[in-house]
Design an enzyme around this catalytic site. Structure first.
Site, PDB file in Angstrom:
ATOM      1  N   CYS A   1       0.833  -1.211   0.000  1.00 16.69           N
ATOM      2  CA  CYS A   1       0.000   0.000   0.000  1.00 16.69           C
ATOM      3  C   CYS A   1       0.866   1.259   0.000  1.00 16.69           C
ATOM      4  CB  CYS A   1      -0.897   0.022   1.225  1.00 16.69           C
ATOM      5  SG  CYS A   1      -1.933  -1.430   1.402  1.00 16.69           S
TER       6      CYS A   1
HETATM    7  C1  BEZ Z   1       0.589  -4.636   1.885  1.00 14.86           C
HETATM    8  O1  BEZ Z   1       0.060  -3.575   1.545  1.00 14.86           O
HETATM    9  O2  BEZ Z   1       1.797  -4.774   1.816  1.00 14.86           O
HETATM   10  C2  BEZ Z   1      -0.228  -5.782   2.362  1.00 14.86           C
HETATM   11  C3  BEZ Z   1      -1.438  -5.566   2.991  1.00 14.86           C
HETATM   12  C4  BEZ Z   1      -2.181  -6.628   3.444  1.00 14.86           C
HETATM   13  C5  BEZ Z   1      -1.698  -7.922   3.248  1.00 14.86           C
HETATM   14  C6  BEZ Z   1      -0.511  -8.145   2.573  1.00 14.86           C
HETATM   15  C7  BEZ Z   1       0.234  -7.054   2.138  1.00 14.86           C
END
Ligand code: BEZ
Length: 211
Positions: free
Chosen positions: A45
Site C-alpha cells: 500500500c
Molecule cells: C501490503 O500492503 O503490503 C499488504 C497488505 C495486506 C496484506 C498483505 C500485504
C-alpha cells in the site's frame, strides 16, 4: 450487492486527511479513481499511494481526481502519510478516507469475506463526471496494482465516449483504434478523414481520431 458498470456511484460523507468530504460534491464534474487498500503501514500500500501521488499531473491532464480508502482511522492515516513521503519521495496529494465503521467499504462492497473478514481488498472504481461507475477492478492484498493501466483505461474511456471507436488489446494513447462495428463502411468513411483498413468486415482499424 456488488456495483456494476453503469450504476451510480454511491454518495457518502466521510472524514479524510483533507477534512470532511461529501463524495459527489468533492468530485463534482471530474472523473474519479476511488481505490481501497487493506491497511495502513503495510508495504504494498505504501508503494501504491506514493506512485499514485506521482501521477498527479497525469490525472489532472485527464480531469481526474484520486481518493483512497481503508478501514483505518484518521490518526493512523495521518501518521502513515509521513512514512509515504519519506520512503516514496512524494507527499500524498489526494485524500485518504478514514472508514473505521466501514460505511464506504460496505457501500462499495470492498470487504470480501473469503479474502479477509475485516479488511478492504484492493478495489478500484473509475467513476465518470456523471457519477456512473465505468470500471471495477479487484486485486488481492499481496498484489500491487498497475496504476499506469488505470491511466490507460481512462484514456480509452474518454476516447470511446467521444468517438465511435473501440481500443484493441494493449492499446495505448496514440495507437490505431478499431472502428465501431455499429458503423457501416459509408458512415465510417464520413467520420474518419484518415480512412480505415478492413482486416475483416467486423475488424476495421483507423488512426486515433483525436490525434
Ligand atoms: C501490503 O500492503 O503490503 C499488504 C497488505 C495486506 C496484506 C498483505 C500485504
Amino acid at each position: 450487492m456488488a456495483l456494476r458498470l453503469g450504476d451510480t456511484a454511491p454518495d457518502f460523507t466521510a472524514q479524510t486527511t483533507d477534512g470532511e468530504i461529501n463524495f459527489h460534491e468533492w468530485k463534482k464534474d471530474s472523473w474519479t479513481i476511488l481505490f481501497s487498500h487493506p491497511k495502513d503501514f503495510t508495504p504494498v500500500c505504501t508503494t501504491e499511494l506514493g506512485y499514485t501521488a506521482k501521477l498527479k499531473d497525469d490525472f489532472a491532464a485527464r480531469n481526474t481526481k484520486a481518493i483512497a480508502v481503508s478501514v483505518d482511522g484518521l490518526d493512523d492515516h495521518n501518521a502513515w502519510l509521513g512514512d509515504i513521503a519519506e520512503t516514496q519521495g512524494t507527499a500524498v496529494n489526494f485524500p485518504l478516507i478514514a472508514d473505521p465503521d466501514r460505511t464506504v467499504a460496505d457501500l462499495y462492497d470492498m470487504i470480501h469475506p473469503n479474502a479477509d473478514n475485516t479488511l478492504t481488498v484492493r478495489s478500484v472504481f473509475i467513476i465518470d463526471p456523471a457519477n456512473k461507475v465505468r470500471l471495477t477492478l479487484t486485486y488481492p492484498a499481496a498484489t500491487g496494482r498497475n496504476f499506469d493501466e488505470i491511466l490507460r483505461v481512462l484514456d480509452s474511456l474518454q476516447l470511446t465516449d467521444g468517438y465511435k471507436v473501440a481500443t484493441p488489446v494493449n492499446w495505448t494513447d496514440g495507437d490505431d483504434v478499431i472502428v465501431s462495428p455499429a458503423l457501416s463502411d459509408d458512415e465510417a468513411n464520413a467520420l474518419f478523414s484518415a480512412g480505415f483498413t478492413t482486416v475483416k468486415p467486423y475488424l476495421r482499424t483507423t488512426a486515433q481520431p483525436n490525434k
